[in-house]
Motif scaffolding. Structure first.
Motif, PDB file in Angstrom:
ATOM      1  N   ARG A  44     -19.967   6.910   7.672  1.00 20.68           N
ATOM      2  CA  ARG A  44     -20.125   8.261   7.119  1.00 20.68           C
ATOM      3  C   ARG A  44     -19.496   8.450   5.743  1.00 20.68           C
ATOM      4  O   ARG A  44     -19.498   9.557   5.223  1.00 20.68           O
ATOM      5  N   SER A  45     -18.946   7.411   5.158  1.00 18.06           N
ATOM      6  CA  SER A  45     -18.178   7.585   3.922  1.00 18.06           C
ATOM      7  C   SER A  45     -19.046   7.940   2.725  1.00 18.06           C
ATOM      8  O   SER A  45     -18.607   8.657   1.833  1.00 18.06           O
ATOM      9  N   GLY A  46     -20.254   7.428   2.666  1.00 16.71           N
ATOM     10  CA  GLY A  46     -21.133   7.757   1.543  1.00 16.71           C
ATOM     11  C   GLY A  46     -20.622   7.213   0.225  1.00 16.71           C
ATOM     12  O   GLY A  46     -20.847   7.815  -0.817  1.00 16.71           O
ATOM     13  N   GLY A  47     -19.916   6.101   0.246  1.00 14.68           N
ATOM     14  CA  GLY A  47     -19.425   5.508  -0.990  1.00 14.68           C
ATOM     15  C   GLY A  47     -18.138   6.103  -1.525  1.00 14.68           C
ATOM     16  O   GLY A  47     -17.663   5.716  -2.583  1.00 14.68           O
ATOM     17  N   ARG A  48     -17.553   7.051  -0.794  1.00 17.25           N
ATOM     18  CA  ARG A  48     -16.289   7.646  -1.238  1.00 17.25           C
ATOM     19  C   ARG A  48     -15.129   6.706  -0.975  1.00 17.25           C
ATOM     20  O   ARG A  48     -15.204   5.838  -0.112  1.00 17.25           O
ATOM     21  N   ALA A  49     -14.053   6.915  -1.697  1.00 20.88           N
ATOM     22  CA  ALA A  49     -12.841   6.128  -1.486  1.00 20.88           C
ATOM     23  C   ALA A  49     -12.208   6.530  -0.155  1.00 20.88           C
ATOM     24  O   ALA A  49     -12.457   7.613   0.369  1.00 20.88           O
ATOM     25  N   ARG A  50     -11.360   5.660   0.370  1.00 21.99           N
ATOM     26  CA  ARG A  50     -10.738   5.878   1.674  1.00 21.99           C
ATOM     27  C   ARG A  50      -9.238   6.077   1.501  1.00 21.99           C
ATOM     28  O   ARG A  50      -8.573   5.288   0.859  1.00 21.99           O
ATOM     29  N   LEU A  51      -8.714   7.162   2.089  1.00 23.16           N
ATOM     30  CA  LEU A  51      -7.275   7.415   2.087  1.00 23.16           C
ATOM     31  C   LEU A  51      -6.736   6.852   3.397  1.00 23.16           C
ATOM     32  O   LEU A  51      -6.973   7.407   4.461  1.00 23.16           O
ATOM     33  N   SER A  52      -6.045   5.731   3.311  1.00 22.35           N
ATOM     34  CA  SER A  52      -5.534   5.042   4.486  1.00 22.35           C
ATOM     35  C   SER A  52      -4.053   5.346   4.676  1.00 22.35           C
ATOM     36  O   SER A  52      -3.282   5.304   3.715  1.00 22.35           O
ATOM     37  N   VAL A  53      -3.673   5.625   5.918  1.00 16.34           N
ATOM     38  CA  VAL A  53      -2.293   5.993   6.237  1.00 16.34           C
ATOM     39  C   VAL A  53      -1.702   4.975   7.211  1.00 16.34           C
ATOM     40  O   VAL A  53      -2.364   4.543   8.145  1.00 16.34           O
ATOM     41  N   HIS A  54      -0.457   4.601   6.957  1.00 10.89           N
ATOM     42  CA  HIS A  54       0.298   3.776   7.900  1.00 10.89           C
ATOM     43  C   HIS A  54       1.677   4.388   8.044  1.00 10.89           C
ATOM     44  O   HIS A  54       2.296   4.770   7.052  1.00 10.89           O
ATOM     45  N   ARG A  55       2.131   4.489   9.265  1.00  8.32           N
ATOM     46  CA  ARG A  55       3.482   4.999   9.478  1.00  8.32           C
ATOM     47  C   ARG A  55       4.250   4.033  10.348  1.00  8.32           C
ATOM     48  O   ARG A  55       3.712   3.422  11.271  1.00  8.32           O
ATOM     49  N   SER A  56       5.509   3.884  10.007  1.00 10.62           N
ATOM     50  CA  SER A  56       6.399   3.068  10.815  1.00 10.62           C
ATOM     51  C   SER A  56       7.519   3.974  11.301  1.00 10.62           C
ATOM     52  O   SER A  56       7.514   5.174  11.033  1.00 10.62           O
ATOM     53  N   GLY A  57       8.472   3.419  11.966  1.00 14.36           N
ATOM     54  CA  GLY A  57       9.579   4.226  12.450  1.00 14.36           C
ATOM     55  C   GLY A  57      10.454   4.754  11.336  1.00 14.36           C
ATOM     56  O   GLY A  57      11.065   5.804  11.449  1.00 14.36           O
ATOM     57  N   ARG A  58      10.503   4.032  10.223  1.00 12.13           N
ATOM     58  CA  ARG A  58      11.385   4.420   9.122  1.00 12.13           C
ATOM     59  C   ARG A  58      10.677   5.035   7.925  1.00 12.13           C
ATOM     60  O   ARG A  58      11.284   5.795   7.181  1.00 12.13           O
ATOM     61  N   HIS A  59       9.416   4.703   7.702  1.00  9.64           N
ATOM     62  CA  HIS A  59       8.726   5.161   6.495  1.00  9.64           C
ATOM     63  C   HIS A  59       7.274   5.474   6.775  1.00  9.64           C
ATOM     64  O   HIS A  59       6.746   5.146   7.842  1.00  9.64           O
ATOM     65  N   ILE A  60       6.626   6.100   5.785  1.00 14.12           N
ATOM     66  CA  ILE A  60       5.197   6.380   5.858  1.00 14.12           C
ATOM     67  C   ILE A  60       4.576   5.930   4.536  1.00 14.12           C
ATOM     68  O   ILE A  60       5.185   6.088   3.466  1.00 14.12           O
ATOM     69  N   TYR A  61       3.409   5.331   4.631  1.00 17.31           N
ATOM     70  CA  TYR A  61       2.727   4.759   3.476  1.00 17.31           C
ATOM     71  C   TYR A  61       1.308   5.296   3.425  1.00 17.31           C
ATOM     72  O   TYR A  61       0.675   5.491   4.470  1.00 17.31           O
TER      73      TYR A  61
END
Length: 113
Positions: free
Chosen positions: A21-38
């Motif tokens: 469903r992205s239609g060529g748009r960029a993707r905002l990817s999230v990763h979270r750990s116990g100490r930080h979020i990226y």
């Protein structure tokens, strides 16, 4: 192939649906750990990261405040790179708490998703 755990199954399911469903748009990817979020904005067509932000330098650590700061920083970096619309890839994480705080701050910063 070994059975995937629930997190990996959810992550693959979310990623597959986004690519359809992205239609060529960029993707905002999230990763979270116990100490930080990226978070990073990825251009899948070019195979490169457009903008990135994390809570590594934050005094707040990995709480909701730090997640909101990361969302704001990411929105600013995306504006500089010329990206305004993205698809939100929560990975295998549920959309609540820190992930939701990051998404809300990114929306307030000007990203559309």
């Amino acid at each position: 192939m070994a059975k995937l755990n629930l997190f990996e199954r959810r992550r693959r399911r979310v990623r597959t649906a986004l690519k359809a469903r992205s239609g060529g748009r960029a993707r905002l990817s999230v990763h979270r750990s116990g100490r930080h979020i990226y978070a990073q904005i990825i251009d899948d067509a070019a195979g490169r990261t457009v903008a990135a932000a994390n809570s590594l330098g934050s005094k707040a650590g990995a709480n909701m405040t730090a997640a909101a700061e990361v969302g704001s920083k990411l929105a600013e970096a995306a504006k500089k790179a010329g990206v305004t619309t993205v698809v939100f890839d929560r990975g295998g994480f549920l959309f609540h708490g820190r992930v939701k705080a990051l998404a809300d701050a990114a929306r307030e910063g000007g990203l559309e998703f």
